[in-house]
Design a protein around this motif. Structure first.
Motif, PDB file in Angstrom:
ATOM      1  N   ALA A 152     -16.251  65.443 -26.630  1.00  6.74           N
ATOM      2  CA  ALA A 152     -15.864  66.677 -27.321  1.00  6.74           C
ATOM      3  C   ALA A 152     -15.370  66.430 -28.736  1.00  6.74           C
ATOM      4  CB  ALA A 152     -14.782  67.392 -26.525  1.00  6.74           C
ATOM      5  N   LEU A 153     -15.177  65.173 -29.122  1.00  8.99           N
ATOM      6  CA  LEU A 153     -14.578  64.862 -30.425  1.00  8.99           C
ATOM      7  C   LEU A 153     -15.326  65.518 -31.583  1.00  8.99           C
ATOM      8  CD1 LEU A 153     -12.786  63.309 -32.435  1.00  8.99           C
ATOM      9  CD2 LEU A 153     -14.256  61.306 -32.066  1.00  8.99           C
ATOM     10  N   LEU A 154     -16.622  65.330 -31.650  1.00 11.17           N
ATOM     11  CA  LEU A 154     -17.385  65.864 -32.783  1.00 11.17           C
ATOM     12  C   LEU A 154     -17.371  67.390 -32.789  1.00 11.17           C
ATOM     13  CD1 LEU A 154     -20.345  63.348 -32.606  1.00 11.17           C
ATOM     14  CD2 LEU A 154     -18.719  63.554 -34.496  1.00 11.17           C
ATOM     15  N   GLY A 155     -17.491  67.993 -31.611  1.00 10.05           N
ATOM     16  CA  GLY A 155     -17.438  69.446 -31.535  1.00 10.05           C
ATOM     17  C   GLY A 155     -16.096  69.996 -31.970  1.00 10.05           C
ATOM     18  N   ARG A 156     -15.023  69.300 -31.645  1.00 11.15           N
ATOM     19  CA  ARG A 156     -13.687  69.729 -32.080  1.00 11.15           C
ATOM     20  C   ARG A 156     -13.576  69.697 -33.601  1.00 11.15           C
ATOM     21  NH1 ARG A 156      -9.496  65.990 -29.315  1.00 11.15           N
ATOM     22  NH2 ARG A 156      -8.049  67.236 -30.596  1.00 11.15           N
ATOM     23  N   ALA A 157     -14.163  68.691 -34.217  1.00 12.84           N
ATOM     24  CA  ALA A 157     -14.125  68.605 -35.680  1.00 12.84           C
ATOM     25  C   ALA A 157     -14.884  69.759 -36.321  1.00 12.84           C
ATOM     26  CB  ALA A 157     -14.699  67.264 -36.134  1.00 12.84           C
ATOM     27  N   VAL A 158     -16.011  70.115 -35.733  1.00 14.88           N
ATOM     28  CA  VAL A 158     -16.801  71.240 -36.237  1.00 14.88           C
ATOM     29  C   VAL A 158     -16.020  72.541 -36.079  1.00 14.88           C
ATOM     30  CG1 VAL A 158     -18.847  72.638 -35.747  1.00 14.88           C
ATOM     31  CG2 VAL A 158     -19.045  70.147 -35.908  1.00 14.88           C
ATOM     32  N   GLN A 159     -15.414  72.735 -34.911  1.00 18.37           N
ATOM     33  CA  GLN A 159     -14.645  73.959 -34.668  1.00 18.37           C
ATOM     34  C   GLN A 159     -13.427  74.054 -35.580  1.00 18.37           C
ATOM     35  OE1 GLN A 159     -13.813  73.715 -30.492  1.00 18.37           O
ATOM     36  NE2 GLN A 159     -15.867  74.355 -29.887  1.00 18.37           N
ATOM     37  N   ALA A 160     -12.798  72.918 -35.830  1.00 16.01           N
ATOM     38  CA  ALA A 160     -11.617  72.921 -36.695  1.00 16.01           C
ATOM     39  C   ALA A 160     -11.967  73.346 -38.114  1.00 16.01           C
ATOM     40  CB  ALA A 160     -10.974  71.535 -36.706  1.00 16.01           C
ATOM     41  N   ALA A 161     -13.203  73.122 -38.504  1.00 14.64           N
ATOM     42  CA  ALA A 161     -13.659  73.546 -39.836  1.00 14.64           C
ATOM     43  C   ALA A 161     -14.154  74.986 -39.835  1.00 14.64           C
ATOM     44  CB  ALA A 161     -14.761  72.617 -40.322  1.00 14.64           C
ATOM     45  N   GLY A 162     -14.057  75.654 -38.696  1.00 20.53           N
ATOM     46  CA  GLY A 162     -14.462  77.051 -38.611  1.00 20.53           C
ATOM     47  C   GLY A 162     -15.964  77.264 -38.546  1.00 20.53           C
ATOM     48  N   VAL A 163     -16.701  76.236 -38.164  1.00 17.91           N
ATOM     49  CA  VAL A 163     -18.159  76.309 -38.134  1.00 17.91           C
ATOM     50  C   VAL A 163     -18.626  76.720 -36.736  1.00 17.91           C
ATOM     51  CG1 VAL A 163     -20.291  74.959 -38.329  1.00 17.91           C
ATOM     52  CG2 VAL A 163     -18.427  74.605 -39.965  1.00 17.91           C
ATOM     53  N   THR A 164     -19.582  77.621 -36.673  1.00 13.52           N
ATOM     54  CA  THR A 164     -20.195  78.030 -35.409  1.00 13.52           C
ATOM     55  C   THR A 164     -21.666  77.630 -35.411  1.00 13.52           C
ATOM     56  OG1 THR A 164     -20.696  80.225 -36.318  1.00 13.52           O
ATOM     57  CG2 THR A 164     -18.614  79.971 -35.112  1.00 13.52           C
ATOM     58  N   ARG A 165     -22.277  77.706 -34.250  1.00  8.48           N
ATOM     59  CA  ARG A 165     -23.683  77.312 -34.103  1.00  8.48           C
ATOM     60  C   ARG A 165     -24.570  78.226 -34.941  1.00  8.48           C
ATOM     61  NH1 ARG A 165     -26.141  74.843 -29.092  1.00  8.48           N
ATOM     62  NH2 ARG A 165     -28.408  75.010 -29.300  1.00  8.48           N
ATOM     63  N   PRO A 166     -25.390  77.685 -35.830  1.00 10.66           N
ATOM     64  CA  PRO A 166     -26.265  78.526 -36.660  1.00 10.66           C
ATOM     65  C   PRO A 166     -27.298  79.277 -35.826  1.00 10.66           C
ATOM     66  CG  PRO A 166     -26.093  76.283 -37.543  1.00 10.66           C
ATOM     67  CD  PRO A 166     -25.502  76.257 -36.168  1.00 10.66           C
ATOM     68  N   ALA A 167     -27.709  80.409 -36.312  1.00  7.18           N
ATOM     69  CA  ALA A 167     -28.657  81.249 -35.578  1.00  7.18           C
ATOM     70  C   ALA A 167     -30.008  80.569 -35.398  1.00  7.18           C
ATOM     71  CB  ALA A 167     -28.841  82.574 -36.311  1.00  7.18           C
ATOM     72  N   HIS A 168     -30.358  79.629 -36.288  1.00  6.04           N
ATOM     73  CA  HIS A 168     -31.668  78.990 -36.183  1.00  6.04           C
ATOM     74  C   HIS A 168     -31.703  77.912 -35.095  1.00  6.04           C
ATOM     75  CE1 HIS A 168     -29.748  75.931 -38.780  1.00  6.04           C
ATOM     76  NE2 HIS A 168     -30.638  75.097 -38.262  1.00  6.04           N
ATOM     77  N   LEU A 169     -30.569  77.669 -34.441  1.00 13.49           N
ATOM     78  CA  LEU A 169     -30.524  76.720 -33.330  1.00 13.49           C
ATOM     79  C   LEU A 169     -30.307  77.503 -32.034  1.00 13.49           C
ATOM     80  CD1 LEU A 169     -28.327  73.852 -34.825  1.00 13.49           C
ATOM     81  CD2 LEU A 169     -30.827  73.905 -34.577  1.00 13.49           C
ATOM     82  N   PRO A 170     -31.371  77.905 -31.365  1.00 17.05           N
ATOM     83  CA  PRO A 170     -31.219  78.746 -30.175  1.00 17.05           C
ATOM     84  C   PRO A 170     -30.599  77.981 -29.017  1.00 17.05           C
ATOM     85  CG  PRO A 170     -33.491  78.033 -30.404  1.00 17.05           C
ATOM     86  CD  PRO A 170     -32.784  77.575 -31.644  1.00 17.05           C
ATOM     87  N   ALA A 171     -29.792  78.677 -28.241  1.00 19.12           N
ATOM     88  CA  ALA A 171     -29.271  78.113 -27.006  1.00 19.12           C
ATOM     89  C   ALA A 171     -30.298  78.316 -25.892  1.00 19.12           C
ATOM     90  CB  ALA A 171     -27.949  78.775 -26.642  1.00 19.12           C
ATOM     91  N   LEU A 172     -30.111  77.623 -24.795  1.00 19.26           N
ATOM     92  CA  LEU A 172     -30.993  77.801 -23.645  1.00 19.26           C
ATOM     93  C   LEU A 172     -30.879  79.240 -23.146  1.00 19.26           C
ATOM     94  CD1 LEU A 172     -32.753  75.664 -22.153  1.00 19.26           C
ATOM     95  CD2 LEU A 172     -30.956  75.590 -20.418  1.00 19.26           C
ATOM     96  N   ALA A 173     -32.010  79.827 -22.785  1.00 15.27           N
ATOM     97  CA  ALA A 173     -32.000  81.197 -22.258  1.00 15.27           C
ATOM     98  C   ALA A 173     -31.163  81.237 -20.982  1.00 15.27           C
ATOM     99  CB  ALA A 173     -33.420  81.659 -21.970  1.00 15.27           C
ATOM    100  N   PRO A 174     -30.352  82.280 -20.803  1.00 12.65           N
ATOM    101  CA  PRO A 174     -29.477  82.349 -19.623  1.00 12.65           C
ATOM    102  C   PRO A 174     -30.218  82.190 -18.306  1.00 12.65           C
ATOM    103  CG  PRO A 174     -28.888  84.045 -21.208  1.00 12.65           C
ATOM    104  CD  PRO A 174     -30.148  83.416 -21.715  1.00 12.65           C
ATOM    105  N   GLU A 175     -31.411  82.763 -18.211  1.00 12.37           N
ATOM    106  CA  GLU A 175     -32.156  82.675 -16.947  1.00 12.37           C
ATOM    107  C   GLU A 175     -32.675  81.263 -16.671  1.00 12.37           C
ATOM    108  OE1 GLU A 175     -35.072  84.333 -20.082  1.00 12.37           O
ATOM    109  OE2 GLU A 175     -32.948  84.526 -19.549  1.00 12.37           O
TER     110      GLU A 175
END
Length: 270
Positions: A152-175
């Motif tokens: 989780a270290l790298l993700g915490r650093a990204v979150q601490a900078a206020g950065v969210t996942r960009p729209a051009h990087l799709p997440a897996l479809a819920p289904e």
């Protein structure tokens, strides 16, 4: 079975990343290899398929056991690097959800963290089952969710900078998604038609350095790297600053980073 939006995004994200991956996250992913070989029953003379071979770590280990190894990856750079690193394996370009092999062609199939990178994990597992002979074994790994502290270290650093996942990087479809737990992964194997499905958690401390661990995202490796490199230079510098501060939690007396990780390893019978 057509590629999904997620699949296409993954292909773009990993294009040209073979060297950067080898220098950063490849060592981490190698930890699971001995357990995968045992779970898949890899032995001398066995016909083994390594799906998502990356730099060829699984293929090399299987060859050392005397297996007849075929390895595939979706990225041409990874294929070239694996072919050079593991000359005894048959390495070729291919990607889930459709593999260029006949039914029942292999005695054992291994996918080390490949299910993290496919848009339809159930269909991918069905394809792995298709190319495995009846009674043959399939063994796979994925990252556990929630992640271990080191992961989780790298993700915490990204979150601490206020950065969210960009729209051009799709997440897996819920289904297409599933619980990233022992029960969730074992159930997924069962849904794909595998018998005697079981799953265990692998937990280990990955030793690395700040420079090595930052080099992956700085080069755009994996989803975290795509998130980092899509930011403006000032934001990247802010992420790096938070990363440096957070590293103090994981820095040992010798100055190395000691990062707790956890992965799920599941296996089943075709």
């Amino acid at each position: 079975m057509a590629q999904t939006v997620f699949d296409r995004s993954e292909r773009r994200a990993w294009a040209g990343q073979a060297d950067a991956y080898a220098a950063s996250f490849a060592k981490l992913c190698a930890y699971a290899v001995p357990g995968l070989l045992r779970a898949a029953g890899v032995r001398e003379g066995a016909r083994v398929l390594d799906v998502g071979t990356g730099t060829g770590t699984v293929a090399a280990a299987a060859c050392e056991r005397g297996a007849n190894v075929t390895a595939v990856d979706a990225d041409p750079g990874m294929v070239a690097r694996a072919a050079q690193a593991v000359p005894d394996a048959h390495v070729r370009l291919a990607a889930l959800p459709r593999l260029p092999f006949a039914d029942d062609e292999f005695d054992a199939v291994i996918g080390n963290f490949v299910l993290n990178h496919v848009g339809q994990p159930r269909e991918a597992l069905k394809e792995l089952r298709r190319v495995t002979r009846p009674g043959g074994l399939i063994a796979v790994t994925i990252w556990a969710v929630p992640p271990a502290a080191g992961q989780a270290l790298l993700g915490r650093a990204v979150q601490a900078a206020g950065v969210t996942r960009p729209a051009h990087l799709p997440a897996l479809a819920p289904e297409d998604d599933f619980p990233r737990t022992e029960q969730g992964l074992a159930a997924l194997l069962g849904e794909a038609g595998l018998r005697n499905a079981a799953c265990d958690t692998l937990a280990w401390d990955h030793r690395t350095t700040r420079e090595e661990w930052w080099s992956g995202p700085a080069a755009g490796v994996a989803t975290i790297g795509q998130i980092v490199t899509s930011q403006a230079s000032a934001v990247i510098a802010e992420i790096k600053g938070h990363f440096d501060l957070l590293c103090a939690e994981f820095t040992g007396p010798d100055g190395a980073l000691v990062l707790p990780h956890a992965a799920l390893m599941a296996h089943g019978q075709a």
